[in-house]
Design a protein around this motif. Structure first.
Motif, short mmCIF file in Angstrom:
data_model
loop_
_atom_site.label_atom_id
_atom_site.label_comp_id
_atom_site.label_asym_id
_atom_site.label_seq_id
_atom_site.Cartn_x
_atom_site.Cartn_y
_atom_site.Cartn_z
N LEU A 2 0.82 -1.21 0.00
CA LEU A 2 0.00 0.00 0.00
C LEU A 2 0.86 1.27 0.00
CD1 LEU A 2 -2.69 -1.08 2.61
CD2 LEU A 2 -3.01 -0.88 0.14
N ASP A 3 0.26 2.34 -0.50
CA ASP A 3 0.84 3.68 -0.39
C ASP A 3 0.30 4.30 0.89
OD1 ASP A 3 1.72 6.25 -0.57
OD2 ASP A 3 0.89 6.66 -2.56
N GLY A 4 1.15 4.44 1.89
CA GLY A 4 0.70 4.90 3.20
C GLY A 4 0.21 6.33 3.22
N LYS A 5 0.46 7.08 2.16
CA LYS A 5 0.05 8.48 2.13
C LYS A 5 -1.23 8.71 1.35
CE LYS A 5 4.86 10.04 2.40
NZ LYS A 5 5.93 10.84 1.75
N ALA A 6 -1.66 7.80 0.54
CA ALA A 6 -2.82 8.00 -0.32
C ALA A 6 -4.11 7.89 0.48
CB ALA A 6 -2.82 6.98 -1.46
N SER A 7 -5.05 8.80 0.17
CA SER A 7 -6.35 8.76 0.84
C SER A 7 -7.23 7.68 0.25
CB SER A 7 -7.04 10.11 0.72
OG SER A 7 -7.21 10.47 -0.65
N ARG A 8 -7.08 7.46 -1.05
CA ARG A 8 -7.81 6.38 -1.73
C ARG A 8 -6.85 5.74 -2.74
NH1 ARG A 8 -11.83 10.54 -1.61
NH2 ARG A 8 -13.70 9.92 -0.43
N GLN A 9 -6.89 4.44 -2.88
CA GLN A 9 -5.99 3.77 -3.81
C GLN A 9 -6.57 2.42 -4.22
OE1 GLN A 9 -2.27 2.34 -1.88
NE2 GLN A 9 -3.16 3.16 0.04
N ILE A 10 -6.08 1.93 -5.37
CA ILE A 10 -6.50 0.63 -5.89
C ILE A 10 -5.26 -0.18 -6.22
CG2 ILE A 10 -7.77 -0.59 -7.70
CD1 ILE A 10 -9.51 1.85 -8.08
N LEU A 11 -5.25 -1.44 -5.77
CA LEU A 11 -4.20 -2.40 -6.12
C LEU A 11 -4.78 -3.44 -7.07
CD1 LEU A 11 -2.46 -3.13 -2.68
CD2 LEU A 11 -1.82 -1.44 -4.39
N ARG A 12 -4.01 -3.79 -8.07
CA ARG A 12 -4.39 -4.86 -8.98
C ARG A 12 -3.51 -6.08 -8.70
NH1 ARG A 12 -3.41 -2.91 -14.22
NH2 ARG A 12 -5.58 -2.26 -14.50
N ILE A 13 -4.12 -7.22 -8.52
CA ILE A 13 -3.40 -8.47 -8.29
C ILE A 13 -3.63 -9.34 -9.52
CG2 ILE A 13 -3.30 -10.59 -6.94
CD1 ILE A 13 -4.45 -7.32 -5.40
N SER A 14 -2.54 -9.72 -10.20
CA SER A 14 -2.61 -10.53 -11.42
C SER A 14 -2.05 -11.92 -11.12
CB SER A 14 -1.83 -9.87 -12.56
OG SER A 14 -2.34 -8.58 -12.82
N PRO A 15 -2.91 -12.86 -10.77
CA PRO A 15 -2.42 -14.19 -10.35
C PRO A 15 -2.14 -15.11 -11.54
CG PRO A 15 -4.56 -13.64 -9.37
CD PRO A 15 -4.35 -12.74 -10.54
N THR A 16 -1.19 -16.01 -11.33
CA THR A 16 -0.92 -17.12 -12.25
C THR A 16 -0.99 -18.41 -11.44
OG1 THR A 16 0.48 -15.79 -13.68
CG2 THR A 16 0.74 -18.17 -13.82
N LEU A 17 -1.83 -19.33 -11.88
CA LEU A 17 -2.02 -20.58 -11.16
C LEU A 17 -1.07 -21.64 -11.69
CD1 LEU A 17 -3.62 -22.54 -9.30
CD2 LEU A 17 -5.20 -22.88 -11.21
N THR A 18 -0.33 -22.26 -10.79
CA THR A 18 0.50 -23.41 -11.14
C THR A 18 -0.10 -24.64 -10.48
OG1 THR A 18 2.49 -22.05 -11.28
CG2 THR A 18 2.81 -24.42 -11.05
N SER A 19 -0.47 -25.61 -11.31
CA SER A 19 -1.09 -26.82 -10.79
C SER A 19 -0.65 -27.99 -11.65
CB SER A 19 -2.62 -26.68 -10.82
OG SER A 19 -3.23 -27.83 -10.27
N GLU A 56 -7.65 -9.47 -9.92
CA GLU A 56 -8.44 -9.11 -8.73
C GLU A 56 -7.96 -7.74 -8.23
OE1 GLU A 56 -10.87 -11.17 -8.06
OE2 GLU A 56 -10.16 -12.70 -9.46
N TYR A 57 -8.86 -7.03 -7.50
CA TYR A 57 -8.56 -5.65 -7.11
C TYR A 57 -8.89 -5.42 -5.64
CZ TYR A 57 -8.46 -4.91 -12.16
OH TYR A 57 -8.18 -5.00 -13.50
N VAL A 58 -8.15 -4.49 -5.06
CA VAL A 58 -8.42 -4.01 -3.70
C VAL A 58 -8.60 -2.49 -3.77
CG1 VAL A 58 -7.52 -3.70 -1.38
CG2 VAL A 58 -7.17 -5.85 -2.55
N TYR A 59 -9.73 -2.02 -3.28
CA TYR A 59 -9.96 -0.57 -3.16
C TYR A 59 -9.91 -0.23 -1.68
CZ TYR A 59 -12.45 3.87 -2.90
OH TYR A 59 -12.81 5.18 -2.62
N LEU A 60 -8.95 0.61 -1.32
CA LEU A 60 -8.78 1.00 0.08
C LEU A 60 -9.01 2.50 0.21
CD1 LEU A 60 -7.99 0.08 2.97
CD2 LEU A 60 -5.65 0.79 2.42
N THR A 61 -9.90 2.89 1.09
CA THR A 61 -10.19 4.30 1.32
C THR A 61 -10.07 4.59 2.81
OG1 THR A 61 -11.91 6.01 1.17
CG2 THR A 61 -12.67 3.74 1.46
#
Length: 941
Positions: free
Chosen positions: A125-142, A152-157
């Motif tokens: 996370l960016d500790g200074k941002a009031s609102r931010q979005i992270l994108r997670i791009s997974p690769t499955l190994t099976s 997948e995304y995380v919206y933190l406010t």
């Protein structure tokens, strides 16, 4: 008289005693070794032959081509069988005489369990941002595959997220946030706030109107996705909206296929001890049946129906998510609530660029281990799969045949034609080896009856968990026979070459979430037999499972303790009764089966080793051991007796003149017989006494546990062999007349034949004493024949039982006795041939002296002796090779199948080895030729 004769002929007596000592000691030790080997083999087989059940009953036509051709059953055969045996057939089999336990398995199908995997992304996370979005791009190994999954995304406010509902009360949300209003998005607000998660997670259609000319605001009506493919990654893409500071997690949605199977709880507990595996909750009981709750207590409709179930504590499917984390460039943070709270939220978020800030990894199984509610299991559809199809490759290995890719229609719901979300990526990106069939439910869930198109069917039930079980607590069986427990165990599949092992990172290939994958998970969810109808009759389209739901019946037969004769008879009686009652059912005797590793080619770059099941291994081992042991006993006894017979006959031949003199002095035939047999008996007793001590010492050195008792057998064996071997020579001695005894034991020539070479003279000498030549060759022939037969039996024995783990263990134990027997046969045969040649040389000492007197050199005499030895050895060796091959052919059963050239080559090699041995041993008598004194010998003659 006897003792005086032995003193006067100490050399011959000592040589004969040495022969008796070697023969008796070798025979006793070898028979002890064979007995020990046989006992060890039989003990190993009986110890490891029993598994969970003795007889397996399967539906008609359940045998694969590989099974019909080679008797091999794939370890996960049950995962490709869904019905085929009726309940009436099961009940009748359960009541048959001799059946102790009849445990049915009715595979219903694979359900999808919905869950999430939680990933902590706080460090990105960016500790200074009031609102931010992270994108997670997974690769499955099976397993052997790597698959790209949805972002997948995380919206933190830092602003609080609140709850509110529409004025009509039909919609409520807890992800509402106050944000800077925008004219184009004001109409999507609820009580002045934007729902920052609804549009991205529940409505990606980007429509601005819904049916009427009204703003499309958050609503309880599901998004219309009929034009979407279930394999569209956007369907599974989610955003986690959170309020806080420096702390954020993301719940990645995942789903797990679980194979739902019906069992008889009592029979299953008796067969494998399933009741002892309960990790939480309780065990299924006979009283657990489907039930329906009243409308007052219904959660999902007017009349909710339920089935009881046990769930495996372990997912049995593997996978690892490796994700790249990006911090997105969101522009003005104050505008984010309005941009996320309108129908264009999906396009907006996916179009954002970002900066990679790190990577993270999570085990896919963590989601399965979360607490699961009843709503986690959707019975709106379940899927059945077919078996894997194999073909034999050019090198004899198995090759799995790939199937066409899965059709998207497999993942479409029946009632509204909407696609399933969170379809495991392996199903549309992975290789398919099994045909997958969808069984969608009726459209009357929560109703008491089904009308219209579903008339006559049942509403699909909900699953109610009564407990969880841990397959790791199942009782263990011998690793040489535990494969039939694959009902609950994941098949053991490992890389067969370095490239495949590298792809698997040194781990076994385990089931993934691909329903059409090569390795299918065993039953993961269990219900009762009474629940079968609630599931199969709730499908819109009837199938085989409606009338014949049972996939297999595993039977333990009463009174069976192993593979002894009585136990085999009891198992065969039960199997025969089932075959007689239901000729079309596949009935297999599994007692005595064993894992048989097979190499399977999955693709051009992947080969695996899999533990298939070889049926009837233990019975084949016992039959082969009995045959081989009997042949060993007979051959060793005959070789020893023939060697001693040759030695005794040589002793009599060397005393022809003495015996003739005794007959002239009035000795009767009986007295000569007693004299010869008495000498042999004394020699046998002396050799036996020495052999007793020698056998005890050697037995201890060779690790014979019964060396003491076995050594006591040497004395009677030596006496018996010496006496038996001397009967014929002694009887022949009584037949000699006085004048006949003093004549040279050479057949008179009918006419003179000119001899022009040393080799020709050698051949003529062998022909002059045909009986002696044949006797000398017979011992060597028997040794080579014994070697040929034993080698063929050993190869056939290993070919017949090796390839399975039990067979390989037995082969390793049976090797020592085989090689000792072969060595003894060759050595004693060669020793007998050499003895004949030495006696022949002594009897022809006068002839050799004449040759020396007429100018023959020592070298020419040596060549003469050498040629005679080579001729005798080749005659015996080649005759033995032919006799051995003929003997092998008479044994039948395809003993030489696949080993013809090996056995023939080995027989010829044994002939050459025997010839070399004879030639090497002839160096001693050849050196004695130089001491021949012609004048002395000719004067005596």
């Amino acid at each position: 008289m006897i003792l005086d004769q032995l003193r006067r002929r100490r050399g011959r007596a000592l040589a004969l005693a040495a022969g008796i000592l070697v023969a008796a000691t070798s025979f006793t030790l070898l028979t002890a070794t064979v007995s020990t080997s046989q006992a060890t083999t039989v003990g190993t087989v009986r110890k490891n032959a029993r598994s969970a059940y003795d007889v397996l009953v399967r539906p008609p036509d359940s045998q694969t081509d590989v099974e019909r051709q080679s008797g091999l059953v794939s370890p996960n055969f049950l995962s490709g069988t869904f019905g085929g045996i009726t309940m009436d057939q099961y009940r009748r089999i359960d009541g048959m005489a001799g059946v102790d336990v009849a445990a049915p398995v009715a595979n219903i199908g694979y359900l999808m369990v919905a869950s999430t995997v939680t990933v902590d992304v706080s460090r990105f996370l960016d500790g200074k941002a009031s609102r931010q979005i992270l994108r997670i791009s997974p690769t499955l190994t099976s397993g052997l595959g790597t698959y790209r999954t949805s972002d997948e995304y995380v919206y933190l406010t830092r602003s609080p997220l609140t709850s509110a509902s529409e004025s009509d009360g039909l919609f409520e949300s807890d992800t509402l946030e106050t944000g800077e209003a925008d004219k184009s998005t004001q109409r999507y607000r609820i009580k002045g706030k934007y729902d920052v998660c609804f549009y991205f997670n529940r409505d990606k259609s980007e429509q601005t109107e819904f049916n009427l000319d009204l703003p499309l605001k958050p609503n309880i009506i599901a998004e219309d996705l009929r034009d979407k493919s279930p394999f569209d990654p956007d369907l599974s893409s989610r955003m986690n909206c959170q309020s806080g500071q420096d702390k954020a997690t993301i719940d990645i949605p995942v789903s797990y296929p679980v194979l739902l199977s019906a069992i008889d709880p009592v029979a299953e507990d008796r067969l494998v001890g399933l009741g002892d595996t309960i990790a939480s909750g309780r065990m299924l009981t006979e009283q657990d049946k489907p039930w329906t709750v009243s409308s007052a207590k219904s959660v999902h409709g007017q009349h909710d129906s339920y089935i009881p179930a046990l769930l495996s504590d372990n997912p049995l499917t593997t996978g690892t998510l490796d994700a790249t984390v990006e911090r997105l460039d969101v522009g003005d943070p104050a505008e984010l609530p309005s941009k996320l709270g309108n129908p264009t939220a999906g396009s907006f978020v996916r179009g954002l660029s970002g900066t990679t800030v790190g990577r993270t990894r999570v085990d896919l199984s963590k989601g399965y281990r979360k607490a699961l509610t009843e709503d986690s299991f959707d019975t709106g559809a379940y899927w059945t799969v077919g078996p894997v199809t194999y073909r034999r490759s050019s090198d004899g290995d198995l090759a799995a045949q790939a199937q066409p890719p899965q059709k998207p229609s497999l993942w479409i719901t029946n009632y509204d034609q909407q696609p399933f979300t969170n379809v495991p990526e392996e199903n549309h990106q992975g290789t398919q080896y099994r045909k997958v069939t969808s069984h969608v439910a009726t459209n009357c869930i929560g109703l008491g009856t089904c009308d219209g198109v579903d008339s006559g069917r049942l509403p699909n039930p909900f699953v109610h968990l009564v407990g969880r079980y841990d397959t790791g607590k199942l009782p263990g069986f011998s690793p040489l026979s535990d494969t039939p427990l694959e009902t609950y165990q994941v098949p053991q599949v490992t890389g067969a070459d370095s490239a495949t092992r590298a792809k698997l990172h040194g781990k076994p290939l385990e089931p993934d979430r691909n329903l059409g994958g090569y390795v299918s998970p065993p039953p993961t969810m269990l219900t009762t037999m009474d629940s079968i109808t609630a599931l199969t009759k709730s499908r819109r389209v009837p199938s085989l499972q409606d009338k014949a739901p049972v996939s297999a019946i595993r039977i333990r037969v009463a009174g069976v303790t192993g593979v002894d004769t009585a136990s085999r008879a009891r198992v065969n009686a039960v199997a025969g009764a089932i075959r007689a009652a239901y000729p079309r059912l596949q009935v297999d005797v599994t007692v005595g089966s064993s894992p048989a590793p097979q190499t399977v080619t999955l693709s051009a770059s992947a080969q695996v080793t899999e533990r298939w099941v070889a049926k009837g291994v233990a019975l084949r081992i016992l039959k082969a051991v009995d045959t081989k042991s009997a042949v060993l006993f007979v051959l060793v006894l005959v070789v020893c007796a023939l060697f001693l017979g040759q030695a005794a006959l040589a002793s009599v031949r060397s005393r022809r003149i003495e015996i003739g003199t005794l007959r002239c002095l009035g000795w009767s035939g009986g007295e000569v017989l007693r004299l010869v047999l008495g000498e042999l008996a004394v020699i046998g007793l002396a050799a036996g006494a020495a052999g007793t001590v020698l056998t005890y010492v050697l037995g201890r050195v060779l690790g014979q546990s019964e060396a003491g008792s076995k050594s006591l057998l040497v004395l009677p064996v030596a006496l018996l062999l010496a006496t038996a071997a001397g009967l014929i020579p002694a009887w022949l001695a009584t037949r000699l007349g006085p004048m006949e005894a003093v004549r040279p034991p050479v057949t008179a020539a009918l006419r003179a034949r000119p001899v022009r070479s040393v080799a020709g003279l050698a051949m003529l000498n062998l022909l002059r004493v045909r009986g002696r030549t044949l006797l000398g060759a017979a011992g060597l022939a028997l040794g080579v024949a014994a070697f040929t037969v034993l080698l063929a039996l050993t190869l056939a024995f290993r070919g017949e039982v090796a390839g399975s783990l039990l067979g390989s263990a037995v082969v390793a134990q049976a090797r020592e006795a085989d090689y000792l027997s072969v060595a003894l046969s060759l050595l004693l045969g060669a020793a007998g041939a050499i003895d004949v040649l030495v006696i022949s040389q002594r009897e022809r000492a006068a002839d050799l002296a004449v040759l020396r007197a007429t100018g023959w050199t020592n070298r020419e005499l040596a060549k003469l002796t050498l040629y005679e030895g080579v001729g005798l050895a080749l005659l015996g060796g080649l005759s033995g090779a032919v006799a051995g091959l003929a003997g092998v052919l008479t044994l039948g059963r395809g003993v030489l199948h696949g080993h013809l050239f090996t056995v023939v080559g080995a027989a010829l090699l044994a002939t050459l080895a025997a010839t070399a041995l004879v030639v090497a041993a002839l160096t001693v008598p050849i050196r004695g030729l130089s001491r021949i004194a012609p004048a002395h010998l000719l004067a005596a003659d």
